[in-house]
Design a protein around this motif. Structure first.
Motif: not given
Length: 471
Positions: A55-64
């Motif tokens: 898979r290559s959907i961009n990732l959204a990195l957040s606090h957790r």
């Protein structure tokens, strides 16, 4: 051939099956504790591969996710390689752009590249002398009773390995989880949503981003949508989410352009008509699955984490973050129970299952919000009210998105609190409206208007309404 870990340490041996994001991070967590860690990955080493599969959907990195990375000293490095997104940027059919902030000033999520993040985590895991990475090892079978695993190599040969703890991080179609399915009292469900996704690339213009980069761009169209996330190379990865039958209706390049002219006209000059005609048919639309199961463990010998335990659809941006949080939650429970695997695994299931099921449901809900609700004036009004009340009463009213994305509030507790807050706010709005009506009625009774002065404006309003209804 049977292989035992060639180590002098008296620490127990942990086998992490799956060298993806959660598996590589888990290896760092266990290695940091001093365990002998062996990572087994079906694919070749992606750091050496010419083409990275998957898979290559961009990732959204957040606090957790950031908290888990911070625990192994990786947060600053990964954050420096991401692009902050402070708000959703909503694109209307007319081309108007309207931002909806994610939270308070200074709060943002990060757009990160999946493949690069995976490479960085594998390299970090390899820095621990008590960790070994084994690529091209496909799991064929394993025993929960003995911890013995059999792997198949590319040449057809097999290799056995025995571990004290097996950690299944091998994705939504987990080979480890297959053994769980053979056991009684194991609950499992998977749901394919009727929508698929397709990725397109928006190239830079004159060496710069084609759109404002610090936003997650959304083109909501009620039953489907497109989003775009920025990349470090100044491109945007655009992902079209749509029912499969709608994808299948488009069969020619001209139909692609006609579809985009109707629903996403502002993107055609940015992506390029020729690129749209070519890339739309490069790969078929991909499916999205949501997986729930329970329990996550077998005795004290095996545990599931990441997508192997709870694959979620990508609409809340929490799939990776939830998987990374699995690692830190497990680590916290290891402290609590002095690394007693039998006690730790049981407690991990008890703590984590309700949270992972909650985020799976929220991810399903958020697809409706992203593709439809953001077009609603009532939704935008409620969003404004939520944020205003949060500003006035920061400890009492906390928006759901803030709890999920910018805190480590347990997912299921965030949902419960959200439902409670909605009841309170809706009742408050109802009482306010009722109060305004009663107050207005009192003023009209106390100071009655001249009826003759109201007749003409009312007649004009009626004429305008009739005009609007006339074709």
């Amino acid at each position: 051939m049977e292989r035992s870990p060639e180590r002098q340490s008296k620490k127990k041996v942990v086998a992490v099956v799956g060298g993806g994001l959660v598996g590589a991070l888990n290896a760092c967590f266990f290695a940091k504790r001093g365990f002998d860690v062996e990572v087994f990955e079906t694919r070749e080493d992606i750091r050496q591969a010419k083409i990275v599969k998957g898979r290559s959907i961009n990732l959204a990195l957040s606090h957790r996710g950031r908290q888990a990375l911070k625990h192994v000293g990786m947060e600053e490095k990964i954050v420096s390689q991401g692009i902050p997104m402070h708000a959703r940027m909503i694109h209307s059919l007319s081309g108007k752009q309207s931002p909806i902030p994610y939270g308070k000033k200074g709060q943002y999520i990060l757009s990160v590249d999946r493949a690069n993040l995976n490479k960085e985590l594998l390299t970090e895991a390899e820095t621990y002398p008590n960790t070994k990475l084994n690529f091209d090892h496909k799991l064929q079978d394993w025993s929960a009773e003995t911890g013995l695993m059999t792997f198949v190599r590319p040449d057809g040969s097999t290799e056995d390995f025995q571990a004290d703890l097996i950690v299944g991080c091998d994705g939504a179609f987990s080979a480890i989880r297959k053994q769980f399915l053979r056991r009684s009292r194991f609950n499992y469900s998977q749901t394919y949503i009727p929508h698929g996704y397709m990725e397109l690339t928006m190239p830079p213009i004159n060496g710069e981003f084609a759109m404002k980069p610090n936003y997650l761009h959304i083109w909501p169209r009620n039953t489907f949508m497109m989003i775009a996330l920025p990349n470090m190379d100044k491109t945007f990865t655009c992902t079209l989410f749509m029912p499969f039958e709608e994808f299948e209706k488009i069969t020619t390049g001209d139909e692609v352009i006609e579809f985009f002219q109707r629903y996403f006209p502002d993107t055609i000059p940015l992506i390029g008509a020729d690129a749209l005609r070519r890339d739309y048919f490069r790969l078929p639309a991909q499916a999205m699955v949501s997986v729930k199961c329970s329990p996550y463990h077998i005795g004290g010998t095996c545990v599931l984490m990441g997508d192997a335990a709870h694959a979620v659809v990508p609409f809340y941006g929490q799939g990776m973050n939830a998987g990374f949080e699995d690692c830190i939650v497990f680590d916290e429970i290891m402290d609590q129970f002095n690394e007693d695997f039998s006690a730790v695994l049981q407690e991990y299931t008890r703590v984590r299952v309700p949270d992972d099921h909650a985020i799976a449901d929220l991810a399903m809900y958020n697809y409706i919000e992203m593709r439809a609700h953001v077009n609603s004036k009532w939704f935008l009004f409620k969003k404004y009210v939520d944020n205003l009340l949060h500003f006035l009463m920061p400890r009492t009213i906390v928006p759901l998105y803030t709890m999920v994305t910018f805190t480590r509030t347990r997912y299921h507790e965030a949902v419960e609190r959200w439902h409670w807050q909605n009841k309170v706010i809706n009742r408050g709005l109802l009482f306010s409206a009722a109060g305004a009506v009663l107050g207005g009625s009192y003023m009209l009774i106390k100071n009655p208007p001249d009826i003759n002065k109201l007749v003409t404006p009312a007649e004009k309003m009626w004429d305008r309404l009739v005009a609007l209804r006339t074709p």
